[in-house]
Write an enzyme that holds these catalytic residues in place. Sequence first.
Site, PDB file in Angstrom:
ATOM      1  N   HIS A  96       2.508  -3.196  10.949  1.00 22.31           N
ATOM      2  CA  HIS A  96       1.569  -3.209   9.805  1.00 22.31           C
ATOM      3  C   HIS A  96       1.532  -4.629   9.236  1.00 22.31           C
ATOM      4  O   HIS A  96       2.562  -5.310   9.183  1.00 22.31           O
ATOM      5  CB  HIS A  96       2.042  -2.210   8.740  1.00 22.31           C
ATOM      6  CG  HIS A  96       0.994  -1.931   7.707  1.00 22.31           C
ATOM      7  ND1 HIS A  96       0.669  -2.851   6.744  1.00 22.31           N
ATOM      8  CD2 HIS A  96       0.193  -0.856   7.500  1.00 22.31           C
ATOM      9  CE1 HIS A  96      -0.300  -2.353   5.978  1.00 22.31           C
ATOM     10  NE2 HIS A  96      -0.606  -1.137   6.422  1.00 22.31           N
ATOM     11  N   GLU A 145      -6.335  -2.397  11.713  1.00 23.00           N
ATOM     12  CA  GLU A 145      -6.450  -2.541  10.257  1.00 23.00           C
ATOM     13  C   GLU A 145      -6.661  -4.011   9.904  1.00 23.00           C
ATOM     14  O   GLU A 145      -5.697  -4.779   9.830  1.00 23.00           O
ATOM     15  CB  GLU A 145      -5.168  -2.041   9.569  1.00 23.00           C
ATOM     16  CG  GLU A 145      -4.952  -0.559   9.690  1.00 23.00           C
ATOM     17  CD  GLU A 145      -4.102   0.016   8.560  1.00 23.00           C
ATOM     18  OE1 GLU A 145      -4.080   1.231   8.411  1.00 23.00           O
ATOM     19  OE2 GLU A 145      -3.460  -0.777   7.811  1.00 23.00           O
TER      20      GLU A 145
HETATM   21  P1  PGA Z   1      -5.520   1.573   2.285  1.00 16.09           P
HETATM   22  O1  PGA Z   1      -4.259   1.234   3.217  1.00 16.09           O
HETATM   23  O2  PGA Z   1      -6.084   2.880   2.772  1.00 16.09           O
HETATM   24  O3  PGA Z   1      -5.002   1.618   0.912  1.00 16.09           O
HETATM   25  O4  PGA Z   1      -6.511   0.464   2.495  1.00 16.09           O
HETATM   26  C1  PGA Z   1      -4.294   1.495   4.582  1.00 16.09           C
HETATM   27  C2  PGA Z   1      -3.044   0.970   5.247  1.00 16.09           C
HETATM   28  O5  PGA Z   1      -2.577  -0.118   4.894  1.00 16.09           O
HETATM   29  O6  PGA Z   1      -2.497   1.637   6.156  1.00 16.09           O
END
Ligand code: PGA
Length: 219
Positions: A96, A145
């Site tokens: 992440h 992401e």
């Molecule tokens: P968010 O976070 O839905 O608050 O944008 C997603 C993540 O970081 O997995």
Amino acid sequence: MKHALIIGNWKSHKDVSEAKKWFRELAAAVSSSDASEVILCPSYQLLPLCQEEIQQYQLHWKLGAQNVSPFPAGKHTGEVNANQIKDFAQYVLIGHSERRNEFNETDEILFEKVKRVREVGLTPVFFVQGRKTPIPEGINIVAYEPTFAIGTGHPDTPEDAEAVAHYFKSVRHVPTVLYGGSVDDTNVNLFMSCSSIDGIVPGTASLDPAVFARLTHNA
Ligand code: PGA
């Protein structure tokens, strides 16, 4: 409707009483006919409690850890190793951008974590921030992401998310690709209607049980 994989990432939120309350409210709001497959990722110390709550409310969900030590068991104060996680969870989030940016986790460290997780039979969910992020050989689940979309309320466009997901599927041969970054109950269907996107990773939208229940329903 497509079978959606939804990974709820609570991040560093909720204590025991908040987690119990969340399950109570969620159970009242969730529909048992929803086709989505849910993996909830609470902080380590909540994993045993969440295991019990999932059983109690017969949710048929799975659990994931948000992190893992790059080391096996040993003299590593403060670390939680893959073998310790496997009693409570089936999945582990690795790579992440919050781990990469706040804790300086390099590709080398992340690849070690994937090895540790595989050694004990857990499934890594590997996060990428774009096409250029290196992924370990044989990864089965990738979560795209883009950093600008995380927690900002400004998701990537479904077209762009689809293009990145398509790249990981067709060029990198990853069977399951998820999108995460400001997904909520109102926009989840836009991402789930993209042909290369198999599921989503809500962070903020996983914290409120009513929103999360609606999100799993709308996916
Ligand atoms: P968010 O976070 O839905 O608050 O944008 C997603 C993540 O970081 O997995």
